[in-house]
Design an enzyme around this catalytic site. Sequence first.
Site, PDB file in Angstrom:
ATOM      1  N   HIS A 157       0.984  -1.460   0.061  1.00 27.84           N
ATOM      2  CA  HIS A 157      -0.062   0.046  -0.173  1.00 27.84           C
ATOM      3  C   HIS A 157       0.936   1.319  -0.093  1.00 27.84           C
ATOM      4  O   HIS A 157       0.569   2.286  -0.409  1.00 27.84           O
ATOM      5  CB  HIS A 157      -0.880  -0.032   1.233  1.00 27.84           C
ATOM      6  CG  HIS A 157      -2.161  -0.845   0.959  1.00 27.84           C
ATOM      7  ND1 HIS A 157      -2.302  -2.078   1.260  1.00 27.84           N
ATOM      8  CD2 HIS A 157      -3.210  -0.502   0.496  1.00 27.84           C
ATOM      9  CE1 HIS A 157      -3.236  -2.617   1.179  1.00 27.84           C
ATOM     10  NE2 HIS A 157      -4.042  -1.721   0.550  1.00 27.84           N
ATOM     11  N   GLY A 158       2.368   1.257   0.513  1.00 28.91           N
ATOM     12  CA  GLY A 158       2.623   2.427   0.594  1.00 28.91           C
ATOM     13  C   GLY A 158       4.266   2.343   1.165  1.00 28.91           C
ATOM     14  O   GLY A 158       4.284   1.463   1.988  1.00 28.91           O
TER      15      GLY A 158
END
Length: 491
Positions: free
Chosen positions: A342-343
């Site tokens: 996700h990041g």
Amino acid sequence: MTLWSDLSRNLGEILSYTPGSPMLFSSGLFWGLFLVFLPLYSMLRDRRRQMLVFVVLFSFYFYYRCSGWFVLLLFATSMVDWGLSRLMVRCRSNRARKCCVAVSLLASLGVLGYFKYADFFLWNWSALVGTNFEPLELILPVGISFYTFQSISYIIDVYKGAVAPTRTWLEYAFFLSFFPALVAGPIVRADYFLPQIRQSRHATRTEVYTGLWLIILGVVKKAIFADYLAQYNDLVFNAPGAYSGFETAMGIIGYTMQIYCDFSGYSDMAIGLALIMGFKLAQNFDFPYKSQNLTEFWRRWHISLSSWLRDYVYIPLGGNRHGTFRTYLNNFLTMLVGGLWHGAGWKFVFWGAMHGAGLAVHKASRPWLARLGDSMPVRAVSWFVTITTVMLLWVFFRAATFGDAVVLIQHAVCDFSLDYAPRFAAARQLWLVILIAVIATHAMPRGFWNRAGDMFVRSPWPVKLLVFVAVVQCVIELQGQDVSPFIYFQF
């Protein structure tokens, strides 16, 4: 001549890539282009090769409007992985086949790692050795995580013999760049989608209207619910500690509903667009906030990612085949990968790690929970614990930094007072109405939404038109100055 040149220049500006303004499913430009695309697509549907060329060109253009010249990276990925999959078929030794897989994984993960994680790792290395660090300021290609996971699953499935490699690059490019699912999923699996490409079936009347129903639902979720809730949520998250505990708590609840409406709204539109074209994409959300535990939550939330992580990370790690401790560890490591997907940031690492720990705790607690039975009080407590955990972890997902997330949670818990409720309700009436409406959608039984969809499909065209016009009018009335990007575009 001047009028023609002005029109040409304005049209060129509209159709060319504008940094910071990707083409969204909720934008008028996309729907204008899609209304041009659809009749041409219908004319070419029975001419398989021309249809493939047309859709691939449109998909690449769509990606260009979303991410500029990074479309060349998508093209290169498709060429490399298709070439390696064909080479794998010709290889007689298993060692050579493994080399093809290794090259593909190194190329895909190397590109993803460079654009998404280079700054993160360099920043941490700089902090560790005590040197000054100037960020590379890399621009992340839109949707790179989604199409990278698709390409990885394709190569692995070809290696295992679960999927036959496509005969032409055109088929593979169609699979990898299919524009409804390209930039924010659902993550398309080759074994599910490739057979559909080889069929020459048209969408039925029911499928077309069902697709339209899903698109309308998606627009309501994204352009009405999510975007309006975001106007207040952004104020809270952009100024940690500046609002009362009650206001902060409402912002946290609001973001919990916003991210669901935003992401599931995109998925609904993607599935609806594909259905109108005669293709089926897998379900991506199943009312996740009804979940009684985190295991159930991940079976209902972002289902295409959850199943991908299960099949290509959890099971290869050993799954539940090597004892209790390894099962818990594999759950934890899988969710850690999910967090990093996700990041690039410690807040995402923490978010994934806590979900992994939560899954392990739930599995360890199953014998004890089974003794409690399945009464209404037990279900109510289980739901409350689950939704509270999910909401608090969403704070780390949304906050600008890990420290901001801690401040927001402390403020919401330690400074909470219902004394602010009347003033908040007076100032944010419509916001509360929308929040309650989103919560109510989860309270409705699934059968209600199935019946609503069936009623729309069977209704006469004036009713369909009335519903569509009403939704468009609501979007116009409630929209902000700019069309808000989908949250998952950044992944």
